[in-house]
Design an enzyme around this catalytic site. Structure first.
Site, short mmCIF file in Angstrom:
data_model
loop_
_atom_site.label_atom_id
_atom_site.label_comp_id
_atom_site.label_asym_id
_atom_site.label_seq_id
_atom_site.Cartn_x
_atom_site.Cartn_y
_atom_site.Cartn_z
N ASP A 46 15.88 -33.35 12.99
CA ASP A 46 15.27 -34.59 13.47
C ASP A 46 14.05 -34.94 12.61
O ASP A 46 13.10 -34.17 12.55
CB ASP A 46 14.85 -34.43 14.93
CG ASP A 46 14.16 -35.68 15.47
OD1 ASP A 46 14.84 -36.48 16.13
OD2 ASP A 46 12.94 -35.86 15.25
N TYR A 51 7.19 -40.00 9.51
CA TYR A 51 6.80 -38.62 9.23
C TYR A 51 6.52 -38.40 7.73
O TYR A 51 5.85 -37.45 7.37
CB TYR A 51 7.87 -37.63 9.67
CG TYR A 51 8.17 -37.59 11.14
CD1 TYR A 51 7.38 -38.27 12.07
CD2 TYR A 51 9.26 -36.87 11.62
CE1 TYR A 51 7.69 -38.23 13.43
CE2 TYR A 51 9.56 -36.82 12.98
CZ TYR A 51 8.78 -37.51 13.87
OH TYR A 51 9.09 -37.47 15.21
N LYS A 76 14.35 -42.09 12.50
CA LYS A 76 13.85 -43.13 13.39
C LYS A 76 13.26 -44.28 12.60
O LYS A 76 12.60 -44.07 11.57
CB LYS A 76 12.78 -42.57 14.34
CG LYS A 76 13.19 -41.30 15.06
CD LYS A 76 12.05 -40.73 15.87
CE LYS A 76 12.34 -39.31 16.30
NZ LYS A 76 12.26 -38.34 15.20
N HIS A 112 11.57 -46.02 17.26
CA HIS A 112 10.58 -44.98 17.49
C HIS A 112 9.72 -45.22 18.75
O HIS A 112 9.41 -44.27 19.47
CB HIS A 112 9.68 -44.83 16.26
CG HIS A 112 9.15 -43.45 16.08
ND1 HIS A 112 9.03 -42.85 14.85
CD2 HIS A 112 8.73 -42.52 16.96
CE1 HIS A 112 8.54 -41.62 14.98
NE2 HIS A 112 8.35 -41.40 16.26
#
Length: 279
Positions: A46, A51, A76, A112
């Site tokens: 994931d 990120y 996401k 998200h």
């Protein structure tokens, strides 16, 4: 394939119940951490655009030698940028994520945050429906959606999300959200399943159950998630802990254990409130 149990999503796709998360893992460390996780047996990874580690994650996937059909990859959409508030922006964002990951599709694509104060998640979801039709995401879902957000999505669009990924751990058990998800056939996925290092694993109740079963506190909490029917995505950059967190089979929590863990629920949210967050 790994020994991790799977759940069948509402569109028939199989998803491992235990995955590896890379939130807050720098891109240059993600390759090593994801490689370690894949070697340990994880088959679900994931990540997310925000990120900043899709490239590192993709390098590990590409170098693993594991057949693509044996992996479940989630990313996401970061809908905090104006460029992603339109249909075309969403499609371009997925193009970028796939390019960084080195993949032609993901297994799960999530919005998200609902960012309800901006009122754009319906437009974004309709673009997600197009993505699902093309096969560039085998399943589509949401993250951090409250029951009211889900109700509006279901009332005004045609595809039910397959997954709702939310903060969830014994100190914040999300009973209402889990019930709403279950009522619509949506799988609940837990982020920060171990409580983000904020003391959950040091609580005497958890430690006592760990001692009883000859397991670590983290293994007890992850086993709790699996027995509740949640998907869990623990994160670590420490190889020994990555491997340890994967070893959650071979024992069961009994009714007494589950009751003790249920009693820990203090409605303590560690992250942002989805009703107000617009960062």
């Amino acid at each position: 394939m790994s020994k991790v149990p799977t759940l069948t999503l509402n569109n028939g796709v199989e998803m491992p119940q235990l995955g590896f998360g890379v939130w807050q893992v720098p891109d240059d460390e993600a390759t090593r951490s994801v490689s370690t996780a894949l070697e340990a047996g994880y088959r679900s990874i994931d990540t997310a655009a925000i990120y900043g580690n899709e490239e590192g994650t993709g390098k590990a996937i590409g170098a693993s030698g594991i057949a693509r059909e044996d992996l479940f990859v989630t990313t996401k959409l970061w809908n905090g940028k104006k460029e992603t508030w339109t249909r075309d922006g969403v499609l371009r964002a997925l193009d970028t994520s796939l390019s960084k990951l080195g993949l032609d599709h993901v297994d799960l694509y999530l919005i998200h945050w609902p960012r309800a104060v901006r009122d754009d998640y319906l437009t974004i979801w309709r673009a997600f429906e197009e993505i699902a039709e093309t096969g560039r995401a085998k399943a589509i879902g949401v993250s951090n959606f409250q029951p009211a957000h889900l109700r509006r999505l279901l009332d005004e669009t045609s595809v039910v999300p397959a997954v709702n990924q939310v903060e969830l751990h014994p100190l914040f058990q999300q009973t209402e959200v889990r019930a709403a998800n279950a009522g619509h056939g949506i799988v609940t996925e837990a982020w920060s399943p171990l409580g983000s290092g904020k003391g959950l694993l040091d609580i005497p109740t958890v430690l006592a159950i760990a001692h009883k079963h000859g397991r670590t506190a983290a293994q007890i909490v992850l086993r709790w998630h699996l027995q509740l029917g949640n998907v869990a995505i623990p994160k670590s950059v420490t190889p020994s802990r990555i491997k340890e967190n994967f070893e959650v089979s071979g024992f069961e929590l009994d009714a007494e254990d589950l009751a003790a863990l249920k009693a820990l629920d203090s409605d303590t949210r560690l992250g942002f409130d989805p009703d107000t967050y617009d960062g």
